[in-house]
Scaffold this motif. Structure first.
Motif, PDB file in Angstrom:
ATOM      1  N   GLY A 287      -5.048 -16.558 -27.627  1.00 56.53           N
ATOM      2  CA  GLY A 287      -5.151 -15.199 -28.140  1.00 56.53           C
ATOM      3  C   GLY A 287      -6.425 -14.432 -27.553  1.00 56.53           C
ATOM      4  N   LYS A 288      -7.098 -15.272 -26.677  1.00 59.59           N
ATOM      5  CA  LYS A 288      -8.405 -14.500 -25.979  1.00 59.59           C
ATOM      6  C   LYS A 288      -8.077 -13.746 -24.845  1.00 59.59           C
ATOM      7  CE  LYS A 288     -11.299 -18.433 -27.530  1.00 59.59           C
ATOM      8  NZ  LYS A 288     -12.168 -19.640 -27.264  1.00 59.59           N
ATOM      9  N   TYR A 289      -6.843 -13.958 -23.984  1.00 57.88           N
ATOM     10  CA  TYR A 289      -6.680 -13.066 -22.987  1.00 57.88           C
ATOM     11  C   TYR A 289      -5.242 -12.488 -22.841  1.00 57.88           C
ATOM     12  CZ  TYR A 289     -11.092 -14.975 -20.955  1.00 57.88           C
ATOM     13  OH  TYR A 289     -12.434 -15.340 -20.856  1.00 57.88           O
ATOM     14  N   LEU A 290      -5.180 -11.490 -22.178  1.00 57.07           N
ATOM     15  CA  LEU A 290      -3.771 -11.040 -21.807  1.00 57.07           C
ATOM     16  C   LEU A 290      -4.030 -11.064 -20.078  1.00 57.07           C
ATOM     17  CD1 LEU A 290      -3.617  -7.409 -23.384  1.00 57.07           C
ATOM     18  CD2 LEU A 290      -1.833  -9.244 -23.891  1.00 57.07           C
ATOM     19  N   ILE A 291      -2.596 -11.282 -19.640  1.00 62.02           N
ATOM     20  CA  ILE A 291      -2.489 -11.406 -18.367  1.00 62.02           C
ATOM     21  C   ILE A 291      -1.584 -10.298 -18.095  1.00 62.02           C
ATOM     22  CG2 ILE A 291      -0.928 -13.289 -18.222  1.00 62.02           C
ATOM     23  CD1 ILE A 291      -2.312 -14.438 -15.635  1.00 62.02           C
ATOM     24  N   GLY A 292      -1.623  -9.668 -16.804  1.00 58.49           N
ATOM     25  CA  GLY A 292      -0.619  -8.579 -16.381  1.00 58.49           C
ATOM     26  C   GLY A 292      -0.830  -8.274 -15.059  1.00 58.49           C
ATOM     27  N   GLU A 293       0.459  -7.671 -14.550  1.00 54.62           N
ATOM     28  CA  GLU A 293       0.300  -7.360 -13.128  1.00 54.62           C
ATOM     29  C   GLU A 293      -0.257  -5.951 -12.928  1.00 54.62           C
ATOM     30  OE1 GLU A 293       3.923  -5.471 -10.531  1.00 54.62           O
ATOM     31  OE2 GLU A 293       4.559  -7.006 -11.964  1.00 54.62           O
ATOM     32  N   ARG A 294      -1.244  -5.892 -12.150  1.00 55.59           N
ATOM     33  CA  ARG A 294      -1.855  -4.817 -12.042  1.00 55.59           C
ATOM     34  C   ARG A 294      -1.510  -4.047 -10.779  1.00 55.59           C
ATOM     35  NH1 ARG A 294      -8.327  -3.649 -12.475  1.00 55.59           N
ATOM     36  NH2 ARG A 294      -8.451  -1.521 -11.078  1.00 55.59           N
ATOM     37  N   THR A 295      -0.996  -2.792 -10.843  1.00 55.71           N
ATOM     38  CA  THR A 295      -0.341  -2.079  -9.671  1.00 55.71           C
ATOM     39  C   THR A 295      -1.426  -0.975  -9.300  1.00 55.71           C
ATOM     40  OG1 THR A 295       1.749  -2.987 -10.032  1.00 55.71           O
ATOM     41  CG2 THR A 295       1.593  -1.003  -8.689  1.00 55.71           C
ATOM     42  N   ALA A 296      -1.868  -0.645  -7.936  1.00 55.67           N
ATOM     43  CA  ALA A 296      -2.573   0.346  -7.542  1.00 55.67           C
ATOM     44  C   ALA A 296      -1.528   1.216  -6.615  1.00 55.67           C
ATOM     45  CB  ALA A 296      -3.884   0.008  -6.882  1.00 55.67           C
ATOM     46  N   ALA A 297      -1.932   2.232  -6.518  1.00 51.27           N
ATOM     47  CA  ALA A 297      -1.067   3.195  -5.575  1.00 51.27           C
ATOM     48  C   ALA A 297      -1.919   4.041  -4.814  1.00 51.27           C
ATOM     49  CB  ALA A 297      -0.052   4.023  -6.256  1.00 51.27           C
ATOM     50  N   LYS A 298      -1.703   3.933  -3.191  1.00 51.66           N
ATOM     51  CA  LYS A 298      -2.682   4.750  -2.364  1.00 51.66           C
ATOM     52  C   LYS A 298      -1.574   5.695  -1.408  1.00 51.66           C
ATOM     53  CE  LYS A 298      -6.589   1.769  -1.514  1.00 51.66           C
ATOM     54  NZ  LYS A 298      -7.583   2.762  -2.143  1.00 51.66           N
ATOM     55  N   LEU A 299      -2.264   6.911  -1.285  1.00 51.99           N
ATOM     56  CA  LEU A 299      -1.520   7.706  -0.462  1.00 51.99           C
ATOM     57  C   LEU A 299      -2.053   7.746   0.990  1.00 51.99           C
ATOM     58  CD1 LEU A 299       0.498  10.225   0.004  1.00 51.99           C
ATOM     59  CD2 LEU A 299      -1.528  11.723  -0.524  1.00 51.99           C
ATOM     60  N   VAL A 300      -1.218   7.218   1.953  1.00 52.02           N
ATOM     61  CA  VAL A 300      -1.668   6.682   3.475  1.00 52.02           C
ATOM     62  C   VAL A 300      -0.712   7.835   4.350  1.00 52.02           C
ATOM     63  CG1 VAL A 300      -1.802   4.839   5.060  1.00 52.02           C
ATOM     64  CG2 VAL A 300      -2.022   4.376   2.456  1.00 52.02           C
ATOM     65  N   GLU A 301      -1.751   8.286   5.274  1.00 50.49           N
ATOM     66  CA  GLU A 301      -1.120   8.950   6.437  1.00 50.49           C
ATOM     67  C   GLU A 301      -0.317   8.217   7.429  1.00 50.49           C
ATOM     68  OE1 GLU A 301      -2.098  12.779   9.402  1.00 50.49           O
ATOM     69  OE2 GLU A 301      -3.845  11.459   8.434  1.00 50.49           O
ATOM     70  N   MET A 302       0.828   8.765   7.653  1.00 51.02           N
ATOM     71  CA  MET A 302       1.712   7.975   8.561  1.00 51.02           C
ATOM     72  C   MET A 302       1.215   8.166  10.063  1.00 51.02           C
ATOM     73  SD  MET A 302       3.649   6.703   6.436  1.00 51.02           S
ATOM     74  CE  MET A 302       4.616   5.838   7.525  1.00 51.02           C
ATOM     75  N   GLU A 303       0.952   7.160  10.865  1.00 52.62           N
ATOM     76  CA  GLU A 303       0.445   7.514  12.285  1.00 52.62           C
ATOM     77  C   GLU A 303       1.137   7.974  13.154  1.00 52.62           C
ATOM     78  OE1 GLU A 303      -0.582   3.365  13.472  1.00 52.62           O
ATOM     79  OE2 GLU A 303      -2.146   3.218  12.262  1.00 52.62           O
TER      80      GLU A 303
END
Length: 333
Positions: A287-303
């Motif tokens: 009960g001491k920890y949660l584990i999770g999938e952490r998702t980040a999003a970035k906006l990237v300019e197309m070359e």
């Protein structure tokens, strides 16, 4: 005790297809950051090359968990067991994982690759495909009984149950499907719609298998109303409360990590944003920890297309201390 893992930064090569390639540096920040969507015209979405997703704790060992690994450039998809203390990895299956795999107390692991349910023992032995036709997803365990959503092509889905030691499955719910669930003491925690289609309303609640063996709206014990986008559920091992994650959908105040008691008291304990949102959570046996999938999003300019942007997502696996809410990345590279 769970070991402390240090943060790291890494450059990911994007799978940008015909739009050209780009490089983005992913920095694991503990603060929320937003991208300015009005600075570019968003034309596509994608993932970074390496993705670490859908973790689930060993119910008997707080230092072990399973997760799904994706290498999008080389088309590698695997289910992997990992020990936090020894850093040892064991590949359990070379298949894509559609939703969160589940691990029972007797050492069996179940997962779906979108069309079929598969099982394997925690040491990598006795792998087999359980389902045989149409679409079968969202498996979970109650002891050695395996439940999953079966969706025939000609009708709505229903719930099936099969003991791991038997070859015959039972129907345990018509027109009732359980898409996200966690189980403790024969109690299935989930969300479901218990009103008519004309007046839909969804609730957190419990199916208590000590007093029923068939899922229906009448046998669903309501905890509290649910009106968000569910991305994860996890019992605390005490059985007195549970955790829930809901998707970030802009600055609407809904996306976050919640702690909810069986009396229906709901407390938001973490806000989500574009640079941080958790899903597919699981609580450690102590009960001491949660584990999770952490998702980040970035906006990237197309070359190859100046002024046009692509939203690129990146998923890693983190621990959350249930007392302090301190977040620690698990480096799986």
């Amino acid at each position: 005790m769970i070991a402390i893992v240090f943060f790291s930064c890494k450059k990911e090569k994007l799978n940008s297809g015909s739009c050209g390639e780009a490089e983005v540096e992913w920095v694991d920040t503990l603060k929320c950051e937003e991208y300015a969507s009005d600075s570019m015209t968003i034309i596509s979405h994608g993932w970074g090359r390496y993705q670490y997703r859908t973790p689930y704790f060993n119910p008997n060992n707080s230092n072990e968990f399973i997760y799904s690994f994706y290498d999008y450039e080389n088309n590698i998809q695997q289910l992997i067991k990992y020990n936090i203390l020894t850093k040892q990895k064991l590949v359990l299956a070379n298949l894509g994982i559609y939703n969160q795999p589940k691990w029972n107390e007797n050492g069996w692991i179940a997962f779906s690759n979108m069309h079929h349910v598969h099982v394997v023992k925690e040491d990598g032995s006795d792998y087999r495909q359980v389902s045989t036709s149409t679409q079968n997803t969202f498996p979970f365990w109650v002891g050695d009984d395996l439940y999953w959503d079966h969706s025939p092509s000609s009708s709505s889905g229903f719930e099936l149950r099969q003991n791991i030691n038997q070859l015959i499955n039972d129907t345990v719910g018509f027109s009732t499907t359980i898409f996200t669930a966690d189980v403790i003491n024969n109690k299935i925690l989930t969300v479901t719609n218990i009103e008519s289609s004309a007046n839909p309303s969804t609730y957190y609640g419990i199916y208590d298998l000590d007093i029923l063996h068939f899922f229906s709206r009448d046998s669903f014990n309501v905890i509290t109303e649910f009106s968000k986008s569910l991305t994860g559920l996890a019992w605390h091992p005490s059985g007195e409360y549970f955790y829930s994650t809901t998707g970030y959908q802009g600055n609407n105040g809904n996306g976050g990590l919640y702690k909810i008691t069986l009396s229906g008291h709901e407390e938001k304990i973490m806000d989500f944003c574009q640079s941080k949102q958790y899903s597919n959570i699981s609580c450690s046996a102590d009960g001491k920890y949660l584990i999770g999938e952490r998702t980040a999003a970035k906006l990237v300019e197309m070359e190859s297309w100046p002024g046009a942007g692509k939203i690129v997502q990146n998923s890693t696996i983190w621990l959350i201390n249930t007392e302090t809410l301190e977040e620690t990345k698990i480096n799986l590279e």
